[in-house]
Design an enzyme around this catalytic site. Structure first.
Site, short mmCIF file in Angstrom:
data_model
loop_
_atom_site.label_atom_id
_atom_site.label_comp_id
_atom_site.label_asym_id
_atom_site.label_seq_id
_atom_site.Cartn_x
_atom_site.Cartn_y
_atom_site.Cartn_z
N TRP A 181 0.87 -1.19 0.00
CA TRP A 181 0.00 0.00 0.00
C TRP A 181 0.90 1.23 0.00
CZ3 TRP A 181 -1.99 2.63 4.91
CH2 TRP A 181 -2.95 3.61 4.60
N ASP A 220 -0.85 -5.57 9.50
CA ASP A 220 -1.81 -4.55 9.07
C ASP A 220 -3.09 -5.29 8.69
OD1 ASP A 220 -3.29 -2.56 7.98
OD2 ASP A 220 -1.79 -1.87 6.54
N LYS A 257 -13.10 -0.40 6.13
CA LYS A 257 -13.64 -1.15 4.98
C LYS A 257 -14.71 -2.12 5.43
CE LYS A 257 -9.77 0.37 3.07
NZ LYS A 257 -9.58 1.22 1.93
C1 LMR Z 1 -6.76 2.17 -0.71
O1 LMR Z 1 -5.67 1.58 -0.72
O2 LMR Z 1 -7.39 2.44 -1.74
C2 LMR Z 1 -7.36 2.58 0.58
O3 LMR Z 1 -6.67 2.03 1.64
C3 LMR Z 1 -7.58 4.04 0.70
C4 LMR Z 1 -6.38 4.78 1.15
O4 LMR Z 1 -6.48 5.43 2.19
O5 LMR Z 1 -5.33 4.73 0.51
#
Ligand code: LMR
Length: 421
Positions: free
Chosen positions: A140, A221, A260
């Site tokens: 991420w 996470d 989520k």
């Molecule tokens: C995503 O990866 O789309 C979500 O976790 C939103 C974000 O805050 O990045």
């Protein structure tokens, strides 16, 4: 430039929120948002979970409902129940009172607290001269900047094999082995973001054994519990296995988000759970007090509304069942869209390439394998928005747009492959 801000530079927009802004400004009526990981219903609209709606009503009508400050650690019933959601009611760590929980500003806030806490207090026995934290490659996008801004040394471990579209287990294990003992390893509890690819149960066994052999600290996470399999218990497999594993002597830290799985993105509901291996009440109190200090200095005390709603759901058996049903609704619809997209690409359009990974991946995302050039053409020529890495939020697909998206993917794949010849 001002002499008082001599080194300041304007940054490009955030990759995800910048994408959202471009999507919002697009005037095409048939545009499709496959960007940010937020669930949409079959009409492409945000969905308030029936469990959340019912809990909100129950909460605001309850006697004594108010908007007073919470304590610094957060809302007690939420903390107690959220630990059970991820660890399981029968968790040895809960029974032995080894879990220190603190409310956070959703998953990001939990990761920030974890990073700051570990930077200041984590003292592994055999440590190199850096606070190294290993994140998966890819991961991420926000992980990197959360930990870099805290002064941690962010390194990566191989995860995704682009060639085979599967887990690079050998690469992962070899980095676990070569990292300094006691390094921090950030693990996605389930529904890996961005790849949608989780290790199998057997692979988790191997990974956890390797991590334990090197005394690495496990930082989970958990942002998508309930989205990978549709079942909260199944999706907690890796975390629970690690916590129950007696051979893991280092502390385990879990960053948990309800953004989520409760569809409460903007309410910022989350928690950090720090689980030392040893049972030591004094240590627990010290950990809690330091987390309190961090919280107090940054946000004073956590937001109450979302935490009270989640606690209402978790403490009422009917609402809890409704929540599980809502998770099934969301994950099944996403899976249906995975199949529709894959089938149209493979069977109807005969789009070059293999698209089976769209159905084998799980959670909200598919790592499509589309190149940045294809993604950019999708946005420009077709109004279909996804992250340049090729990650698509499958939750943005629905019966009304899935064929159009498949046709657009087919066009860009053929166009970009031809222009390479
Ligand atoms: C995503 O990866 O789309 C979500 O976790 C939103 C974000 O805050 O990045």
């Amino acid at each position: 430039m001002s002499k008082f801000f001599a080194s300041i530079k304007e940054l490009p927009p955030d990759p995800l929120f910048g994408l959202k802004a471009r999507y919002n400004n697009d005037t095409r009526s048939d545009k499709v948002d496959l960007g940010i990981g937020a669930y949409r219903d079959n009409n492409g609209k945000p969905w308030i979970l029936p469990a959340v709606r019912a809990a909100e009503k129950q909460l605001v009508e309850s006697e004594g409902y108010n908007h007073e400050y919470l304590g610094i650690s957060g809302y007690g019933p939420f903390l107690e129940e959220s630990a059970k959601v991820i660890l399981g009611k029968e968790s040895p760590a809960i029974q032995q009172k080894r879990v220190v929980s603190q409310q956070s500003l959703s998953g990001t806030g939990a990761l920030h607290l974890a990073g700051a806490f570990l930077r200041d207090f984590y003292t592994p026995e055999k440590k190199g001269d850096t606070h190294a934290i290993y994140v998966s490659k890819p991961t991420w996008a926000n992980h990197n900047q959360i930990f870099t801004s805290l002064g941690l040394d962010v390194k990566t471990y191989p995860y995704w094999n682009a060639e085979t579209k599967s887990l690079d287990l050998d690469g992962f294990l070899s980095t676990i082995k070569s990292a300094n003992s006691g390094s921090i390893f950030l693990l996605h509890a389930c529904a890996h973001n961005p790849t949608g690819l989780d290790p199998s149960k057997e692979q988790w066994d191997t990974i956890l054994k390797a991590l334990s052999d090197k005394d690495h600290l496990l930082l989970f996470d958990s942002a998508y519990q309930g989205f990978a399999s549709g079942d909260l218990e199944n999706d907690a497999f890796a975390v629970r296995k690690a916590v129950a594993d007696e051979s893991i002597k280092t502390p385990i830290v879990i960053c948990q988000s309800f953004a989520k799985n409760c569809g409460m993105y903007g309410e910022r509901v989350g928690a950090i759970h720090v689980i030392p291996h040893e049972k030591d009440e004094g240590l627990n109190r010290a950990i809690q007090s330091q987390l309190n200090k961090l919280t107090r200095s940054e946000i004073s005390n956590p937001p109450a509304y979302g935490a009270k709603i989640v606690a209402t759901i978790l403490t009422d058996s009917k609402l809890r069942q409704q929540w599980q049903d809502d998770l099934t609704t969301m994950s099944s619809r996403i899976n249906e869209m995975r199949s529709k997209l894959r089938n149209r690409l493979t069977n109807d359009l005969k789009t070059p390439g293999n698209w089976d990974h769209i159905v084998s991946q799980s959670g909200m995302f598919s790592f499509t394998g589309l190149t940045p050039e294809m993604v950019s053409r999708l946005e420009k020529n077709h109004g279909v928005y996804l992250v340049s890495s090729g990650r698509a939020s499958v939750a943005g697909l629905n019966e009304h747009n899935v064929d159009r998206v498949a046709d657009a993917i087919d066009e860009v794949v053929r166009f970009c492959s031809k222009s390479k010849l």
